[in-house]
Design an enzyme around this catalytic site. Structure first.
Site, short mmCIF file in Angstrom:
data_model
loop_
_atom_site.label_atom_id
_atom_site.label_comp_id
_atom_site.label_asym_id
_atom_site.label_seq_id
_atom_site.Cartn_x
_atom_site.Cartn_y
_atom_site.Cartn_z
CD GLU A 34 -2.95 -0.94 -0.18
OE1 GLU A 34 -3.07 0.16 -0.74
OE2 GLU A 34 -3.51 -1.98 -0.59
CB CYS A 179 -14.48 5.38 -12.66
SG CYS A 179 -15.34 6.92 -12.24
CB CYS A 186 -20.14 5.95 -18.65
SG CYS A 186 -19.19 7.33 -17.98
CB CYS A 189 -19.82 2.23 -15.12
SG CYS A 189 -19.85 2.57 -13.35
CB CYS A 195 -23.41 7.58 -12.47
SG CYS A 195 -21.98 8.68 -12.38
N1 ADE Z 1 -3.93 1.08 -5.22
C1 ADE Z 1 -3.79 1.24 -3.90
N2 ADE Z 1 -3.89 0.06 -3.27
C2 ADE Z 1 -4.09 -0.87 -4.23
C3 ADE Z 1 -4.28 -2.28 -4.21
N3 ADE Z 1 -4.23 -2.97 -3.07
N4 ADE Z 1 -4.47 -2.91 -5.37
C4 ADE Z 1 -4.49 -2.22 -6.51
N5 ADE Z 1 -4.33 -0.90 -6.60
C5 ADE Z 1 -4.15 -0.23 -5.46
#
Ligand code: ADE
Length: 325
Positions: A34, A179, A186, A189, A195
């Site tokens: 992350e 998106c 769209c 989606c 939306c």
């Molecule tokens: N962007 C931020 N966290 C992510 C994740 N776990 N998987 C894909 N894109 C992300």
């Protein structure tokens, strides 16, 4: 069907699966991924993530490494404060254990509210709301909401009782694929019929981009000194841009006579643009070095390439190296 249920069903069929950090509940790996994924695309992150977990398979290994080694492995991912914070946080976690709630995870250096929520969701299944750039775009459009405070409240209200992991992944995936900011699809989606932005023909306006001032430009001169196939690099002080990374020494003042000007390199930062003018000097020009506090080192190309370098240093080494190797 409720918003969250639509997204969950869509993710199952059309979302991203089999990313290297999926399929684990290891908070260390999830935190690492992350942090890498902040401001950086999945395709760029994958090889870095794989190198990191191979070299540092657990948080103890990362905590025991030197900052220089961590930054060397981070080299090329950009936003180096992330690498330095990652290392600091690893030392905290190695001592105190991994925090167990989104609220506590958000106390780690380099982890904000949204990143902490993503980690708590994927590691522990906590019902926590993310609002990274992708999630923000999806929610701002789907509900016609603009202000951050409202978006956070909305993000929390929408959380499903079950399936928080897939729902969170769905928000990320929908924002990263259909998106998109400039060319949303769209027609495909899952929530197009509800939306608000679509109904009001405001898809292109939402979310409103942050106001951008014209960025100031800074100019620097870099000294390129070579000796027996090695180049002279200097480790930058730990505060300021590229803190702790190895760079060509900067020259303040006029270029020395006999210096050869190489083509400039442009580099964009969040707050300014940098124009780098490299100057190739004959060896014996070491007196031009502004001999301050910083460590310097003669490195072969191979050593330099393995070091913690910012992208423009790599670019310049690449240019210098053509013809050498
Ligand atoms: N962007 C931020 N966290 C992510 C994740 N776990 N998987 C894909 N894109 C992300």
């Amino acid at each position: 069907m409720a918003f969250a249920q639509q997204l969950i069903a869509w993710q199952r069929r059309h979302g991203r699966h089999g990313l290297p950090w999926q399929g684990t509940r290891d908070p260390y790996r999830i935190w690492l991924s992350e942090v890498m994924l902040q401001q950086t695309q999945v395709a760029t992150v994958i090889p870095y993530y794989q190198r990191f977990v191979r070299r540092f398979p657990d948080v103890g290994a990362l905590a025991r490494a030197s900052e220089d080694d961590v930054l060397a492995l981070w080299s090329g991912l950009g936003y180096y404060a992330r690498g330095r914070n990652l290392h600091r946080a690893a030392r905290l976690i190695a001592e105190q254990g991994f925090p167990r709630t989104a609220l506590d995870i958000a106390e780690l250096p380099g982890v904000g509210r949204s990143t902490a929520a993503a980690i708590a969701v994927f590691a522990y299944g906590e019902r926590a709301a993310i609002l990274d750039g992708n999630a923000k775009r999806v929610l701002a459009r789907a509900f016609g909401v603009e202000r951050d405070e409202k978006l956070w409240a909305l993000a929390e209200r929408l959380l499903p009782k079950r399936g928080i992991e897939r729902y969170t992944q769905a928000l990320m995936d929908l924002g990263a694929t259909l998106c998109s900011r400039l060319a949303p699809s769209c027609e495909r989606c899952p929530v197009v019929r509800a939306c608000v932005a679509r109904r009001d023909e405001r898809v292109a306006e939402l979310p409103a981009p942050r106001k951008r001032r014209a960025l100031p430009q800074k100019d620097v001169q870099w000294l390129v000194l070579r000796r027996n196939g090695a180049v002279l690099l200097e480790r930058r002080p730990s505060s300021g841009i590229w803190g702790g990374l190895w760079c060509f020494p900067e020259l303040t003042g006029r270029a020395p006579a006999g210096a050869k000007r190489l083509s400039p390199i442009e580099h964009g930062f969040t707050h300014f643009r940098l124009r780098i003018r490299p100057l190739l000097l004959k060896s014996g020009s070491e007196p031009y070095l502004n001999r301050a506090r910083t460590p310097i080192s003669w490195m072969t190309f191979a050593q330099a390439e393995a070091a913690a370098l910012p992208a423009p240093v790599r670019t310049l080494l690449g240019r210098l190296g053509e013809g050498v190797r």
